[in-house]
Design a protein around this motif. Structure first.
Motif, mmCIF file in Angstrom:
data_model
loop_
_atom_site.group_PDB
_atom_site.id
_atom_site.type_symbol
_atom_site.label_atom_id
_atom_site.label_comp_id
_atom_site.label_asym_id
_atom_site.label_seq_id
_atom_site.Cartn_x
_atom_site.Cartn_y
_atom_site.Cartn_z
ATOM 1 N N SER A 169 0.861 -1.464 -0.016
ATOM 2 C CA SER A 169 -0.169 -0.066 -0.106
ATOM 3 C C SER A 169 0.718 1.285 -0.261
ATOM 4 C CB SER A 169 -0.924 -0.054 1.179
ATOM 5 O OG SER A 169 -0.057 -0.116 2.556
ATOM 6 N N VAL A 170 1.889 1.216 0.705
ATOM 7 C CA VAL A 170 2.921 2.327 0.650
ATOM 8 C C VAL A 170 3.373 2.928 -0.511
ATOM 9 C CG1 VAL A 170 4.788 3.315 1.547
ATOM 10 C CG2 VAL A 170 3.778 2.121 3.189
ATOM 11 N N GLU A 173 0.135 3.893 -2.978
ATOM 12 C CA GLU A 173 -0.600 5.089 -2.649
ATOM 13 C C GLU A 173 0.511 6.226 -3.014
ATOM 14 O OE1 GLU A 173 -3.529 5.411 -2.283
ATOM 15 O OE2 GLU A 173 -4.300 3.435 -1.941
ATOM 16 N N TYR A 218 11.500 1.137 -0.548
ATOM 17 C CA TYR A 218 10.882 1.029 0.600
ATOM 18 C C TYR A 218 11.019 -0.001 1.339
ATOM 19 C CZ TYR A 218 7.105 0.897 4.076
ATOM 20 O OH TYR A 218 6.310 0.664 5.082
ATOM 21 N N GLU A 220 11.126 -2.381 5.007
ATOM 22 C CA GLU A 220 10.395 -2.361 6.374
ATOM 23 C C GLU A 220 11.410 -3.277 7.214
ATOM 24 O OE1 GLU A 220 6.732 -3.928 5.896
ATOM 25 O OE2 GLU A 220 5.787 -1.970 5.971
ATOM 26 N N ALA A 246 11.108 3.622 7.968
ATOM 27 C CA ALA A 246 10.499 4.394 9.074
ATOM 28 C C ALA A 246 10.965 3.413 10.244
ATOM 29 C CB ALA A 246 8.775 4.230 8.744
ATOM 30 N N ALA A 255 6.637 -1.124 16.358
ATOM 31 C CA ALA A 255 5.707 -1.231 15.633
ATOM 32 C C ALA A 255 6.041 -1.922 14.259
ATOM 33 C CB ALA A 255 4.964 0.072 15.272
ATOM 34 N N SER A 258 6.129 -5.717 14.858
ATOM 35 C CA SER A 258 4.756 -6.414 14.987
ATOM 36 C C SER A 258 4.089 -6.396 13.557
ATOM 37 C CB SER A 258 3.823 -5.844 15.771
ATOM 38 O OG SER A 258 3.358 -4.437 15.603
ATOM 39 N N HIS A 259 4.395 -5.435 12.447
ATOM 40 C CA HIS A 259 3.964 -5.365 11.362
ATOM 41 C C HIS A 259 4.741 -6.581 10.626
ATOM 42 C CE1 HIS A 259 2.267 -4.182 7.598
ATOM 43 N NE2 HIS A 259 3.472 -3.542 7.267
ATOM 44 N N TYR A 283 11.767 9.538 5.466
ATOM 45 C CA TYR A 283 10.713 9.048 6.466
ATOM 46 C C TYR A 283 9.355 8.698 6.107
ATOM 47 C CZ TYR A 283 15.053 9.350 9.524
ATOM 48 O OH TYR A 283 16.314 8.997 10.083
ATOM 49 N N ALA B 312 -2.873 -0.281 6.839
ATOM 50 C CA ALA B 312 -1.580 -0.258 6.234
ATOM 51 C C ALA B 312 -0.515 0.098 7.199
ATOM 52 C CB ALA B 312 -1.699 0.650 5.072
ATOM 53 N N GLY B 313 0.270 -1.340 7.683
ATOM 54 C CA GLY B 313 1.292 -1.165 8.675
ATOM 55 C C GLY B 313 2.131 -0.200 8.603
ATOM 56 N N GLY B 314 2.715 -0.213 7.267
ATOM 57 C CA GLY B 314 4.023 0.718 7.052
ATOM 58 C C GLY B 314 3.571 2.188 7.592
ATOM 59 N N TYR B 315 2.269 2.575 7.261
ATOM 60 C CA TYR B 315 1.924 3.870 7.412
ATOM 61 C C TYR B 315 1.924 4.357 8.764
ATOM 62 C CZ TYR B 315 1.491 5.384 2.832
ATOM 63 O OH TYR B 315 1.598 5.841 1.258
ATOM 64 N N VAL B 317 3.882 2.988 10.998
ATOM 65 C CA VAL B 317 5.428 3.227 11.536
ATOM 66 C C VAL B 317 5.508 4.492 11.341
ATOM 67 C CG1 VAL B 317 7.610 2.178 11.491
ATOM 68 C CG2 VAL B 317 5.623 0.737 11.389
ATOM 69 N N MET B 318 5.546 5.005 10.170
ATOM 70 C CA MET B 318 5.679 6.228 9.799
ATOM 71 C C MET B 318 4.990 7.268 10.573
ATOM 72 S SD MET B 318 5.859 6.144 5.574
ATOM 73 C CE MET B 318 5.516 4.763 4.849
ATOM 74 N N ALA B 354 -2.108 -6.736 15.306
ATOM 75 C CA ALA B 354 -1.312 -6.059 16.183
ATOM 76 C C ALA B 354 -1.885 -4.827 16.874
ATOM 77 C CB ALA B 354 -0.033 -5.103 15.326
ATOM 78 N N PRO B 358 0.922 2.025 17.248
ATOM 79 C CA PRO B 358 -0.347 2.042 16.400
ATOM 80 C C PRO B 358 -0.850 0.618 15.949
ATOM 81 C CG PRO B 358 1.695 1.775 15.191
ATOM 82 C CD PRO B 358 2.292 1.858 16.472
ATOM 83 N N ASP B 360 -2.772 -1.976 13.860
ATOM 84 C CA ASP B 360 -2.757 -2.410 12.475
ATOM 85 C C ASP B 360 -3.729 -3.354 12.335
ATOM 86 O OD1 ASP B 360 -1.885 -3.031 9.859
ATOM 87 O OD2 ASP B 360 0.147 -3.950 10.460
ATOM 88 N N PHE B 391 -7.480 4.234 3.972
ATOM 89 C CA PHE B 391 -7.161 3.918 2.786
ATOM 90 C C PHE B 391 -8.373 3.276 1.844
ATOM 91 C CE2 PHE B 391 -2.464 4.076 3.744
ATOM 92 C CZ PHE B 391 -2.391 5.369 3.294
ATOM 93 N N ALA B 393 -7.743 1.455 -0.859
ATOM 94 C CA ALA B 393 -7.327 0.328 -1.772
ATOM 95 C C ALA B 393 -7.694 -1.199 -1.404
ATOM 96 C CB ALA B 393 -5.987 0.459 -1.994
ATOM 97 N N LYS B 421 -5.050 8.740 1.168
ATOM 98 C CA LYS B 421 -4.491 9.002 -0.157
ATOM 99 C C LYS B 421 -5.454 8.024 -0.799
ATOM 100 C CE LYS B 421 0.205 10.372 0.337
ATOM 101 N NZ LYS B 421 1.576 10.074 0.503
#
Lengths: 468, 468
Positions: A169-170, A173, A218, A220, A246, A255, A258-259, A283, B312-315, B317-318, B354, B358, B360, B391, B393, B421
């Protein structure tokens, strides 16, 4: 004749088998098959329940496929996907993209399936991208296997940024957003769970790819950290490498764990290592797109002295604030303009023009005045980077300004970065600048940040060149 | 019957004279007259060279106007504008908007003209907005005298932010941009050169205006600083006041001087005073719009503990990175969720969710899961602010999520801020959230910054309440 595994054929295959291809536009196998119809490659759908899809004869099973398939895109679910890879390997297919999730990220059973894939790849010398891969998208090759909706309208043909993302998704998007205002993408690679192919493989590949001039990741987690960094250091000597990683703070690092289900590692160590090896870290996704865009379109900055040209005085002041703000990334300074430059600008504009940097030629300015003032700044030896604040609201400023700036940036060694807004036309305005070859952003902060990326890049390059 | 001068009639006049009204759409007097045709007010064009414009009889001169005009909009150039004000005063017109530039900002001759206007206003007890004013725009009153193209399509009727700007382009471009994604504007006032009416007059007016709940100023210089600050302090007890005042650094302060022709004052002093008086300062136009939007739509935050909900796990974290980053504005901290909250979320989603913050809920989530997880966070006493990463998506997430979030934010005391987004649909997606009453931003950094504005506002309010 059977093919051998290589990223070149994986990314640019002649014959593609789509395992689980479907007539239904709601199914992953339907979406991907439809996308591949535009690829102008020979497609071989496999599905025991279909006989024909969009004029293509469907094979009931993998055994009945021809012997010289380059790539199998596996669109069926986890356990079935593993079985189909086994059959495809018997058939001699060398490259795979596995879309399904339900592997290492969901528990023990999935981990076992993923381990089987890893072993299959290793034992049989085939390439597997995924599982849980979002797919690949290479605009110039007309190859697109990405099954979620994605924006590609404003992606440039002949784009030069290779975008390699671990999580779906990152990446999607971010690129969707970037493409609204123009983005030059060479390739988009969804790594997924990395059972076989990982960031190092694509780092190596796009480092050598003549159509790539900037690599963006990108990630993780970086499992083979040392190896990746060593490889990346070699690449950064030639091409900028940007990493969105990130997890700066303690909570964020937890985080990440866990993700991804994996230990993310101490962030301080990562940050130090990236810096040492000349990799530019970002970031968030917006910063990622902004950085790769400018680094791909402009080739660094000779120094950190910035001149600002504006027809809107207030924005000149705001821009100065941003330039002189202390940031962890490269420091910038306001250029001191020569007397000659100031005279040239006054001559080209008005006697009352504020010719100290920021140069404010006022809302009474027209295209010619903007153009000649820009020339004067480009010619000033005390200026390394120019930020143009380009608005189209003043009556004397027309859209011809886009071509004027484009022409000058093409000729000049000095980077020119544009900040522009144009009410509801903002995105299109930036896109038109992009099509003309000009880097533009819709906020001052982002335009100034882009200048920092260029200065940072040049410093890295100089340091690495000296080490040699 | 002759009218008396008041901001109320200036901003909401019944009878409007347009001095220099024109048939030509290329002339300022033509553009403004055309805009005012939509105002449903009685218009009185004045132009010796015309007899009729768009079905309106044109007066050849000011003397032949009726006696009870509320407002004269002067669209002619500097010297002629001053003369026409003299005639209008004889006619008894109490309120003026003067659009033309060419006054104090261009040299000695212009300064003299401006001084004459200042004296006319003072001696005759009339209100003059400008000169060099961009005009006024009040969506609910259908009053629009702004002669440059501006975006108003996504401005909300019943908007509650009063926007008072000294310089034109900054205000218009910022609002155009903000309105792409929705912005609730009560009024837009272009102060211009402030020969008579200034920021203090409009501060007082909109402080008392029941339809305004947030005041935003873009000021390049504050002449009656002490008086303004004292007045603003009273206002901030009830309504948030935001100031965009650029010129943080030494070079920037010099640039302010050359742009406005006035001494800008030491920035440290200004910054300290603004802070003491509870005024929230911003440094660029994007921040200005983002701050006033959130402060107008949400009423502060009970504390600084933020929970993040994402598919969206990545977001996630950010976002955590941004929340835990130390910023000069209010510090934020990641909320520690109660065991009960975590259980509720796990029950609503998956056993493997999780649930540490955050939260997720993964791309396998659907609308119901998102909704129930959001409920759990809203009910958690350890959470003060919620950031939803929304999101569209993931296949289980639909646009119904907009209504789901809107419904909850209406009921909840806790602020909910959305980051979203959606590829090329991003702006529309944020606009739809706005129409539903939800504050949303297209980048993580901006969403987190909005949370800081709310926490900062609540702290200011608490401090001022204690002082009483």
């Amino acid at each position: 004749m059977k093919k051998t595994a290589s990223l070149k054929t994986l990314l640019n295959p002649d014959k593609i088998a789509v395992i689980g291809a479907s007539k239904s536009k709601d199914k992953v196998g339907g979406i991907i098959f439809k996308r591949l119809l535009d690829s102008r490659r020979r497609l071989f759908p496999v599905n025991p329940k279909e006989t024909a899809i969009e004029g293509h004869k469907v094979s009931p099973n993998i055994q009945s496929l021809p012997d010289d398939i380059d790539l199998a895109v596996i669109t069926i679910s986890a356990a079935a996907a593993v079985k189909s890879v086994e059959s495809c390997i018997k058939k001699g297919i060398p490259n795979y993209i596995i879309v399904a999730g339900g592997f290492g990220e969901v528990g023990e059973e999935g981990k076992e399936l993923e381990e089987r894939l890893r072993k299959l790849a290793k034992d049989n010398n085939v390439n597997i991208l995924g599982p849980n891969s979002l797919g690949i998208f290479l605009p110039d090759e007309n190859i697109d296997t990405i099954f979620v909706e994605h924006a590609d309208k404003a992606l440039d043909r002949k784009g030069k940024v290779a975008v390699i993302v671990q999580s779906g998704s990152v990446g999607v998007e971010a690129l969707g957003y970037a493409s609204n205002t123009g983005y030059g993408m060479r390739a988009f690679i969804g790594l997924g769970n990395k059972c076989d192919l990982d960031e190092i493989d694509f780092l190596d590949f796009f480092a050598k790819d003549v159509n790539t001039n900037c690599l963006g990741f990108y990630l993780e987690n970086i499992e083979k950290g040392r190896q990746f960094l060593a490889a990346a250091k070699e690449v950064t000597k030639e091409k900028p490498v940007v990493i969105l990683k990130a997890g700066r703070t303690h909570t964020a690092v937890s985080a990440v764990s866990s993700h991804t289900g994996k230990l993310a590692g101490s962030d301080n160590v990562i940050s130090g290592a990236l810096k040492q090896f000349g990799i530019q870290r970002v970031y968030d996704d917006e910063e990622f797109c902004d950085a790769t865009k400018v680094l791909s379109m402009l080739s660094g900055a000779p120094g950190n002295r910035v001149a600002v040209l504006t027809a809107a005085g207030g924005y000149g002041v705001m821009c100065t604030d941003y330039i002189e703000k202390k940031e962890m990334r490269a420091l910038l300074t306001m250029a001191k303009l020569s007397e000659n430059t100031k005279k040239k600008i006054k001559d080209a504009t008005f006697p009352f023009t504020a010719c100290e940097n920021p140069v404010d030629i006022t809302a009474s300015a027209d295209d010619r005045m903007f153009s000649e003032s820009l020339d004067a700044l480009i010619e000033d030896k005390g200026v390394d980077v120019i930020i143009c604040i380009a608005f189209f609201a003043p009556p004397g400023i027309t859209e011809n300004l886009i071509d004027i700036i484009a022409e000058k940036t093409k000729k000049s060694e000095k980077p020119v970065i544009v900040f522009t807004k144009y009410g509801p036309f903002t995105d299109n305005s930036i896109k038109n600048l992009f099509y003309a070859g000009v880097v533009a952003y819709p906020s001052i902060g982002r335009a100034v940040r882009a200048a920092r990326f260029l200065v940072e890049r040049t410093k890295i390059k100089q340091r690495l060149d000296q080490e040699v």
